[in-house]
Design an enzyme around this catalytic site. Structure first.
Site, mmCIF file in Angstrom:
data_model
loop_
_atom_site.group_PDB
_atom_site.id
_atom_site.type_symbol
_atom_site.label_atom_id
_atom_site.label_comp_id
_atom_site.label_asym_id
_atom_site.label_seq_id
_atom_site.Cartn_x
_atom_site.Cartn_y
_atom_site.Cartn_z
ATOM 1 N N GLU B 94 0.832 -1.195 0.000
ATOM 2 C CA GLU B 94 0.000 0.000 0.000
ATOM 3 C C GLU B 94 0.868 1.247 0.000
ATOM 4 O O GLU B 94 0.412 2.331 0.320
ATOM 5 C CB GLU B 94 -1.008 -0.015 1.154
ATOM 6 C CG GLU B 94 -0.452 -0.220 2.537
ATOM 7 C CD GLU B 94 -1.573 -0.273 3.578
ATOM 8 O OE1 GLU B 94 -2.044 -1.377 3.844
ATOM 9 O OE2 GLU B 94 -1.975 0.774 4.097
ATOM 10 N N CYS B 126 -3.172 -4.650 3.934
ATOM 11 C CA CYS B 126 -2.071 -5.471 4.448
ATOM 12 C C CYS B 126 -2.050 -6.897 3.916
ATOM 13 O O CYS B 126 -1.200 -7.690 4.328
ATOM 14 C CB CYS B 126 -2.103 -5.493 5.970
ATOM 15 S SG CYS B 126 -1.757 -3.880 6.685
ATOM 16 N N THR B 167 3.406 1.896 15.344
ATOM 17 C CA THR B 167 3.664 0.597 14.719
ATOM 18 C C THR B 167 3.904 0.629 13.208
ATOM 19 O O THR B 167 4.486 -0.315 12.672
ATOM 20 C CB THR B 167 2.469 -0.348 14.965
ATOM 21 O OG1 THR B 167 1.266 0.319 14.558
ATOM 22 C CG2 THR B 167 2.375 -0.729 16.434
ATOM 23 N N ARG B 214 -11.744 1.485 17.417
ATOM 24 C CA ARG B 214 -11.966 0.156 18.005
ATOM 25 C C ARG B 214 -12.705 -0.792 17.052
ATOM 26 O O ARG B 214 -12.790 -1.991 17.295
ATOM 27 C CB ARG B 214 -12.696 0.271 19.337
ATOM 28 C CG ARG B 214 -11.857 1.009 20.351
ATOM 29 C CD ARG B 214 -12.262 0.744 21.770
ATOM 30 N NE ARG B 214 -11.289 1.343 22.679
ATOM 31 C CZ ARG B 214 -10.171 0.744 23.050
ATOM 32 N NH1 ARG B 214 -9.893 -0.452 22.609
ATOM 33 N NH2 ARG B 214 -9.328 1.340 23.860
ATOM 34 N N THR B 216 -11.602 -1.724 14.412
ATOM 35 C CA THR B 216 -10.582 -2.520 13.711
ATOM 36 C C THR B 216 -10.337 -3.866 14.379
ATOM 37 O O THR B 216 -9.655 -4.709 13.817
ATOM 38 C CB THR B 216 -9.242 -1.760 13.630
ATOM 39 O OG1 THR B 216 -8.811 -1.471 14.963
ATOM 40 C CG2 THR B 216 -9.393 -0.476 12.863
ATOM 41 N N HIS B 249 -1.051 -12.036 10.460
ATOM 42 C CA HIS B 249 -0.798 -10.612 10.303
ATOM 43 C C HIS B 249 -0.608 -10.030 11.706
ATOM 44 O O HIS B 249 -1.348 -10.359 12.633
ATOM 45 C CB HIS B 249 -1.974 -9.927 9.599
ATOM 46 C CG HIS B 249 -1.804 -8.440 9.522
ATOM 47 N ND1 HIS B 249 -0.710 -7.852 8.926
ATOM 48 C CD2 HIS B 249 -2.558 -7.418 10.011
ATOM 49 C CE1 HIS B 249 -0.809 -6.537 9.031
ATOM 50 N NE2 HIS B 249 -1.912 -6.255 9.690
ATOM 51 N N LYS B 254 -0.356 -7.874 20.587
ATOM 52 C CA LYS B 254 -1.554 -8.378 21.257
ATOM 53 C C LYS B 254 -2.486 -9.150 20.316
ATOM 54 O O LYS B 254 -2.937 -10.253 20.644
ATOM 55 C CB LYS B 254 -2.309 -7.192 21.875
ATOM 56 C CG LYS B 254 -3.503 -7.597 22.725
ATOM 57 C CD LYS B 254 -4.043 -6.421 23.525
ATOM 58 C CE LYS B 254 -4.858 -5.482 22.647
ATOM 59 N NZ LYS B 254 -5.441 -4.366 23.414
ATOM 60 N N ASN B 281 4.603 -3.108 12.550
ATOM 61 C CA ASN B 281 3.656 -3.643 11.570
ATOM 62 C C ASN B 281 4.144 -3.277 10.171
ATOM 63 O O ASN B 281 4.071 -2.116 9.776
ATOM 64 C CB ASN B 281 2.270 -3.048 11.825
ATOM 65 C CG ASN B 281 1.228 -3.530 10.823
ATOM 66 O OD1 ASN B 281 1.520 -4.367 9.971
ATOM 67 N ND2 ASN B 281 0.025 -2.996 10.925
ATOM 68 N N SER B 311 -7.156 -4.859 5.566
ATOM 69 C CA SER B 311 -8.349 -4.069 5.867
ATOM 70 C C SER B 311 -9.202 -3.895 4.627
ATOM 71 O O SER B 311 -8.706 -3.854 3.510
ATOM 72 C CB SER B 311 -7.947 -2.706 6.418
ATOM 73 O OG SER B 311 -7.363 -2.863 7.685
#
Lengths: 131, 361
Positions: B94, B126, B167, B214, B216, B249, B254, B281, B311
């Site tokens: 991207e 991604c 990230t 959130r 995501t 991914h 977390k 990331n 995404s």
């Protein structure tokens, strides 16, 4: 440097394609179609390994147009293992280089011709990733 | 058992008639590291949690083209084939340097694969890299090509002060797919799970992406990654315990750790491929870099599951079995750990300069 000139040089700039003299065996970079050693025609392609050592270098603080964003940067004379000497930027050096340092070729951005222009890619040399 | 797993749809796995696998692979990470503590120092006064320890930052002369070239050269070194044997060069990202002008043609030229080659740039946030890898499996599996190269590589954009700035990193990996007999890992199957989910996007001409905060998590990352993993495992008749390595991914530490545990995997199975704490990331390169790190350490017979996430949204799952050829190929190019160990720490000021965030004209 104009568009067509960059395009013509892409092969030698991207992956160090030069020539080898079929008469005396000398490796030639940049390619010039006549052997600088024996003056015979030499048009056989030869891809260099990209390994070499620093023959000399300098630090550029007052850059020519198009390179201002990269200052300070290093320019070196690199002697390739196969013989020829070429001028190139050094990259990925955290320290002052030393004469004789082993280096290897990487393809990086050489310059960007403004926000709308072409991005010019070509060879630079860095310390060996795996000495 | 979830509703996703129960759906009775025979033939939903993507498989080839003849065996194909990875004949060569290669990683790339730039050398610069921005500690999360630096982002925190500038934007939260040093307070608040940090999703990772540090992230990679590309140098002034690096972009997706230059990084892809190095990863591709590493993959070629391991595959031990002539670049002119490659019939496709597909780069998923991207962060393609041009809006119009393919990354893939520059990469193909630089590795010496031109002109008898298909070239294209892939996009799907991604998972642009994993879908390119899936496509090469089809390209080779159909017999159309002997070898095809796919790359997932990014120099991710993070809005200053945004949660993603901690990230958004740079790096990725390249894979050459060829005949199963000459492969270091042979694919069993792949699967894609896709829905229209607006969790993260970047409109044309926008410099930074937008995201649904959130939103995501559960409806985006967890739903797609879980479903893709559950379907491929159930349709292959496999369970979590049947795998030696798994990688997902990894937008942080977390999410992949949690999804691994939800699927029944142990830390032993996911730790080799979980790199986010040390690299961040790397977007389209994320799960593929995890795969590269796993292949660096894998042994013959190991079974590997990879699940990407992009995404918009979707996940690609790939299952492969490592062959005896792995041992002779692992040391033919720098390992992922070489690039992780090559580390120059920078501060936030240097980061803003390297990422072009300073107005100089």
């Amino acid at each position: 440097m104009n568009l067509s000139q960059n395009w013509r040089l892409a092969e030698q700039r991207y992956r160090l394609v030069g020539e080898i003299c079929p008469h005396c065996g000398v490796k030639i970079y940049p390619p010039r179609d006549a052997c600088p050693d024996c003056s015979q025609p030499a048009q056989e392609r030869f891809t260099f390994s990209g390994k070499g050592e620093i023959y000399s270098y300098t630090v550029v603080l007052d850059a020519p147009e198009g390179y201002e964003e990269q200052v300070p940067y290093l320019i070196a004379l690199v002697k390739l293992d196969e013989g020829p000497m070429l001028t190139a930027q050094l990259t990925d050096f955290d320290r002052e280089p030393e004469i004789g340092d082993r280096v290897e070729m990487v393809t990086r951005k050489l310059r960007t011709e403004g926000n709308a222009g072409i991005i010019v890619y070509g060879y630079k040399f860095r310390p060996l990733l795996m000495p | 058992m979830s509703s996703e797993e129960k759906r009775d749809k025979p033939g939903r796995l993507l498989k080839t008639d003849k065996p194909v696998g990875i004949t060569g692979y290669g990683a790339y990470l730039p050398r610069y590291r921005l500690p999360a503590s630096e982002v925190s120092r500038i934007w939260t006064g040093g307070m608040g949690g940090k999703p990772i320890r540090e992230k990679t930052v590309p140098g002034l002369d690096e972009d997706v083209v230059t990084m892809s070239i190095e990863a591709a050269r590493n993959a070629l070194s391991r595959a031990q084939i002539a670049p002119t044997d490659i019939r496709a060069v597909w780069v998923g990202s991207e962060s393609h340097p041009y809006a119009v002008k393919p990354t893939s043609t520059i990469v193909a030229e630089a590795i010496g694969a031109v002109p008898d080659v298909q070239a294209a740039d892939w996009e799907f946030a991604c998972k642009a890299g994993s879908e390119a890898l899936q496509a090469t499996i089809g390209f080779v599996g159909s017999g159309m090509a002997s070898y095809a190269l796919s790359i997932g590589m990014d120099t991710a954009q993070g809005r200053p002060g945004d949660a993603l700035e901690y990230t958004a990193a740079a790096g990725g990996a390249a894979f050459i797919v060829g005949d199963g007999a000459s492969s270091l890992a042979v694919f069993e199957a792949t699967y894609s799970y896709v829905t229209d989910t607006p969790d993260f996007w970047r409109r044309a001409h926008e410099v930074y992406p937008s995201h649904g905060d959130r939103f995501t998590g559960e409806p985006a990352y967890f739903r797609h990654v879980m479903a893709a993993a559950q379907v491929i495992m159930s349709d292959l008749g496999a369970e979590a315990g049947d795998f030696d390595h798994v990688t997902f991914h990894q937008p942080n530490v977390k999410f992949p750790s949690r999804v691994a545990k939800m699927l029944g995997f142990s830390e032993e199975q996911y730790k080799t491929g979980l790199l986010a704490d040390r690299v961040g990331n790397v977007y389209a390169g994320s799960s593929l870099l995890g795969l590269s790190a796993i292949l660096d350490e894998a042994r013959p017979g190991d079974r590997i599951l990879v699940v990407s996430y992009g995404s918009g949204a979707g996940s690609d799952a790939l299952v492969m079995r490592v062959t005896d050829i792995i041992a002779e190929r692992q040391n033919l190019a720098p390992k992922t750990s070489h690039y992780i160990a090559r580390r120059t720490e920078i501060d936030y000021a240097t980061y803003t300069r390297y990422r072009g965030k300073l107005l100089t004209k």
